[in-house]
Design a protein around this motif. Structure first.
Motif, short mmCIF file in Angstrom:
data_model
loop_
_atom_site.label_atom_id
_atom_site.label_comp_id
_atom_site.label_asym_id
_atom_site.label_seq_id
_atom_site.Cartn_x
_atom_site.Cartn_y
_atom_site.Cartn_z
N TRP A 1 0.82 -1.21 0.00
CA TRP A 1 0.00 0.00 0.00
C TRP A 1 0.86 1.26 0.00
O TRP A 1 0.62 2.20 -0.74
N GLU A 2 1.89 1.28 0.84
CA GLU A 2 2.72 2.47 0.95
C GLU A 2 3.54 2.74 -0.31
O GLU A 2 3.74 3.88 -0.71
N LYS A 3 3.99 1.66 -0.99
CA LYS A 3 4.89 1.84 -2.13
C LYS A 3 4.17 1.89 -3.49
O LYS A 3 4.72 2.43 -4.45
N ALA A 4 2.97 1.32 -3.56
CA ALA A 4 2.30 1.24 -4.87
C ALA A 4 1.08 2.15 -4.98
O ALA A 4 0.50 2.25 -6.06
N ARG A 5 0.69 2.84 -3.91
CA ARG A 5 -0.54 3.63 -3.99
C ARG A 5 -0.41 4.86 -4.86
O ARG A 5 -1.41 5.38 -5.37
N GLN A 6 0.83 5.36 -5.06
CA GLN A 6 1.00 6.51 -5.94
C GLN A 6 0.71 6.16 -7.39
O GLN A 6 0.29 7.00 -8.18
N GLU B 1 -9.09 -3.47 -0.06
CA GLU B 1 -10.15 -2.49 0.19
C GLU B 1 -9.63 -1.07 0.00
O GLU B 1 -10.31 -0.21 -0.57
N LYS B 2 -8.39 -0.81 0.45
CA LYS B 2 -7.80 0.52 0.28
C LYS B 2 -7.53 0.81 -1.20
O LYS B 2 -7.81 1.91 -1.69
N PHE B 3 -6.97 -0.17 -1.91
CA PHE B 3 -6.68 0.05 -3.32
C PHE B 3 -7.96 0.27 -4.13
O PHE B 3 -8.01 1.10 -5.03
N ARG B 4 -9.02 -0.49 -3.81
CA ARG B 4 -10.28 -0.36 -4.55
C ARG B 4 -10.94 1.00 -4.30
O ARG B 4 -11.61 1.54 -5.17
N ALA B 5 -10.74 1.56 -3.10
CA ALA B 5 -11.29 2.89 -2.82
C ALA B 5 -10.62 3.94 -3.70
O ALA B 5 -11.23 4.93 -4.11
N MET B 6 -9.33 3.70 -4.02
CA MET B 6 -8.58 4.63 -4.85
C MET B 6 -8.79 4.35 -6.34
O MET B 6 -8.89 5.28 -7.16
N LYS B 7 -8.89 3.07 -6.70
CA LYS B 7 -9.02 2.66 -8.10
C LYS B 7 -10.08 1.57 -8.18
O LYS B 7 -9.77 0.38 -8.11
N PRO B 8 -11.35 1.95 -8.34
CA PRO B 8 -12.46 0.98 -8.27
C PRO B 8 -12.35 -0.18 -9.25
O PRO B 8 -12.83 -1.27 -8.98
N GLY B 9 -11.70 0.01 -10.38
CA GLY B 9 -11.64 -1.04 -11.39
C GLY B 9 -10.52 -2.05 -11.18
O GLY B 9 -10.34 -2.96 -11.99
N ILE B 10 -9.78 -1.94 -10.09
CA ILE B 10 -8.66 -2.84 -9.85
C ILE B 10 -9.16 -4.27 -9.66
O ILE B 10 -10.22 -4.50 -9.07
N ARG B 11 -8.44 -5.26 -10.21
CA ARG B 11 -8.83 -6.67 -10.11
C ARG B 11 -7.80 -7.41 -9.26
O ARG B 11 -6.64 -6.99 -9.15
N ALA B 12 -8.23 -8.55 -8.68
CA ALA B 12 -7.34 -9.26 -7.75
C ALA B 12 -7.54 -10.77 -7.82
O ALA B 12 -8.61 -11.26 -8.20
N ILE B 13 -6.49 -11.48 -7.45
CA ILE B 13 -6.52 -12.94 -7.25
C ILE B 13 -5.99 -13.21 -5.85
O ILE B 13 -4.93 -12.69 -5.48
N GLN C 1 -16.27 -14.85 1.23
CA GLN C 1 -17.37 -13.88 1.14
C GLN C 1 -16.82 -12.45 1.05
O GLN C 1 -17.27 -11.63 0.24
N GLN C 2 -15.81 -12.14 1.87
CA GLN C 2 -15.18 -10.82 1.81
C GLN C 2 -14.51 -10.60 0.45
O GLN C 2 -14.57 -9.51 -0.11
N ALA C 3 -13.87 -11.63 -0.07
CA ALA C 3 -13.19 -11.53 -1.36
C ALA C 3 -14.17 -11.21 -2.47
O ALA C 3 -13.89 -10.41 -3.37
N LEU C 4 -15.35 -11.83 -2.44
CA LEU C 4 -16.36 -11.57 -3.46
C LEU C 4 -16.77 -10.09 -3.46
O LEU C 4 -16.97 -9.48 -4.51
N LYS C 5 -16.93 -9.52 -2.27
CA LYS C 5 -17.31 -8.11 -2.16
C LYS C 5 -16.26 -7.18 -2.74
O LYS C 5 -16.56 -6.07 -3.17
N LEU C 6 -15.00 -7.64 -2.77
CA LEU C 6 -13.89 -6.81 -3.26
C LEU C 6 -13.58 -7.09 -4.73
O LEU C 6 -12.52 -6.71 -5.22
N ASN C 7 -14.51 -7.75 -5.42
CA ASN C 7 -14.37 -7.99 -6.86
C ASN C 7 -13.14 -8.84 -7.18
O ASN C 7 -12.44 -8.62 -8.17
N VAL C 8 -12.86 -9.83 -6.31
CA VAL C 8 -11.73 -10.74 -6.52
C VAL C 8 -12.09 -11.71 -7.64
O VAL C 8 -13.15 -12.32 -7.63
N GLY C 9 -11.18 -11.83 -8.61
CA GLY C 9 -11.47 -12.67 -9.76
C GLY C 9 -11.35 -14.15 -9.48
O GLY C 9 -12.05 -14.97 -10.08
#
Length: 532
Positions: A41-46, A68-80, A92-100
């Motif tokens: 988060w600290e190194k990649a959020r910029q 959750e922090k990254f998605r607040a900044m960039k809503p279209g971000i995808r994750a595994i 269940q939490q992962a589904l809410k965060l649009n985890v692929g």
């Protein structure tokens, strides 16, 4: 190509995945590997990535908290998710965060991960394509809407209409302007050329932005029609059924709209009210005078709200005071007295404003003053004129207001004064005078301190101290100052490239020349040439 980061506190997993996955073949650039959610988060959020492959259980900040922090900044971000946890609450939490994909580490294989990544790459690509297509559609829709409004404005200005047919024509284009009376207004963008240079936007884009801001602010309280007429003029028709009541409200709204333009675009507009009209013919008559007879705006201060009135210009002789004006300004330039110069130009401007001379006469007088001063400069310095007569005429002719003319004139005269000051020789020591004369006449040659001292049969260190004491300036600084002055003339008049000018002035290194020019002028030579 998409970007991705790996986040896992298990070093072997990070190392294995970074090497085993065919990132480039998948169309992915792996931009970082991190060992905790907090570090990622600290190194990649910029510069957030497009994809995140992450573990869940990590110290300080787990993977889900990080996502959750990254998605607040960039809503279209995808994750595994790669996890040791197979509990339902994590899935269940992962589904809410649009985890692929949610992959358990114990069953992980590279083919499975690459398949999941390939799916996400396709999804992101499709989403981007759809977003691009939507933006293109909206842009075309906006352009079509603007084109319809501009056509309707031109129809209003150049065709005869009865009111019923005019309102119906507007309605067929999606423009609602049915009203008893109309209050026409002209919005003029102050100094659009300067605004374009400062904002690094085209004049068309600036006028488009001004129109949008004005419409957004004004439509909240008023029924109106708004359309651009040119890159610096926007026409507004306020629809009113009780004009006596609406005038004050419109005035207040215009103030707010002009303030919004200043706030968001950092530029000012002048707002000019026309005569109230009841029919298309009256609207046409008023707007045509406001648009075509620009000379009647000449004495309006910038960033104000004015009522359009035709001025009866003075028939007195504007050259009656020319001799005294020329004398004081010539002295100010010769002695490089910038404060006095500004005062004298301001006094002349106030006199012109009080007399209300015709704008064309005012501009002709300014051109005569400049040409007289330029010719004297040429004779004095034996150097080219600071600006060619044709360019001077074009620049002055394009200035719309007396206020702008004053500011431009002061800037031009101060530059002329500095030019003369640079070439003036004030030292009484013959060695320094000879050195300055040599530099002036050999400005295109390579000149070093040692060479100059040798020409004067002086020790280089002694000559350096002598020149500094006499002129309060280092010798090389003086040489570069004259060379840069010559460079500005060449950029304005010669058509030479930056590289050709650098070589012509004796600089072996073009980068060094550009660095010197930027330090002196605050911009690169190419930017200076485009500005002028």
């Amino acid at each position: 190509m998409l970007t991705a980061i790996l986040v896992d506190d298990d070093y072997p997993v990070i190392r294995y995945l970074s090497q085993a996955v065919s990132w480039s073949e998948l169309g992915i650039e792996l931009t970082g590997c991190y060992y905790s959610g907090l570090e990622a988060w600290e190194k990649a959020r910029q510069n957030p990535p497009d994809l995140i492959i992450t573990d869940i259980g990590m110290p300080k900040m787990n993977g889900l908290e990080m996502l959750e922090k990254f998605r607040a900044m960039k809503p279209g971000i995808r994750a595994i998710i790669l996890s040791c946890h197979n509990e339902f609450k994590y899935a269940q939490q992962a589904l809410k965060l649009n985890v692929g994909e949610y992959i358990l580490k114990e069953s992980l294989n590279i083919e499975q991960l690459e398949h999941a990544l390939r799916t996400l790459v396709k999804e992101v690509g499709l989403n981007r394509q759809q977003h691009t297509e939507m933006q293109v559609y909206k842009q075309k829709q906006s352009q079509n809407r603007a084109a319809l409004k501009e056509k309707f404005l031109k129809d209003t200005l150049y065709q005869s209409w009865d009111k019923v047919a005019w309102i119906e024509q507007a309605r067929s284009n999606g423009i609602m302007i049915h009203a008893k009376t109309y209050i026409p207004m002209l919005i003029v963008i102050d100094r659009p050329e300067e605004a374009s240079r400062v904002r690094r936007m085209s004049e068309y884009t600036i006028s488009f932005a001004v129109e949008n801001i004005m419409q957004e602010v004004l439509e909240a309280d008023h029924s109106l029609f708004i359309s651009r007429y040119s890159h610096k003029e926007i026409v507004i028709l306020f629809c009113s059924d009780q004009s006596s009541r609406d005038h004050q409200a419109i005035y207040h709204s215009i103030q707010n709209a002009a303030s919004a333009v200043q706030k968001y675009l950092k530029l000012s507009v002048s707002c000019i009210f026309g005569t109230e009209a009841r029919s298309p013919e009256e609207i046409r008559g008023t707007l045509q005078r406001m648009l075509k007879e620009k000379i009647h705006r000449f004495y309006f201060p910038a960033a104000g709200i004015h009522r359009f009135e035709e001025i009866c210009f003075s028939r007195d002789d504007i050259y009656a005071e020319y001799g005294s004006v020329y004398a004081v300004i010539n002295d100010d330039i010769a002695l490089n007295r910038e404060p006095e110069l500004r005062v004298h130009v301001k006094e002349w401007r106030e006199w012109v404003a009080s007399q209300k001379f015709h704008p064309n006469e005012v501009k002709e007088c300014v051109l005569r003053l400049l040409m007289d001063l330029q010719m004297k400069t040429k004779q004095l310095l034996q150097s080219p004129l600071p600006m060619a007569e044709e360019k001077l005429f074009n620049v002055v002719s394009d200035i719309d207001t007396l206020e702008h003319l004053e500011d431009w004139l002061v800037q031009y005269l101060e530059e002329l004064a500095r030019k003369i000051s640079i070439f003036s020789i004030k030292s009484k020591r013959s060695e320094v005078i000879k050195a300055q004369q040599f530099v002036i006449s050999h400005v295109t040659e390579k000149i070093t301190l040692e060479d100059m001292a040798g020409r004067l049969n002086l020790n280089a260190s002694y000559f350096s101290r002598l020149f500094k004491r006499e002129t309060n300036q280092n010798f090389i600084e003086y040489v570069n100052m004259l060379k840069l002055q010559k460079a500005k003339e060449l950029l304005n008049q010669s058509g030479k490239t930056v590289e050709e000018i650098s070589e012509y002035l004796g600089y072996a290194n073009k980068s060094y020349f550009i660095k010197l020019f930027k330090r002196e002028m605050g911009m690169r030579p190419s930017e200076y040439a485009a500005w002028h």
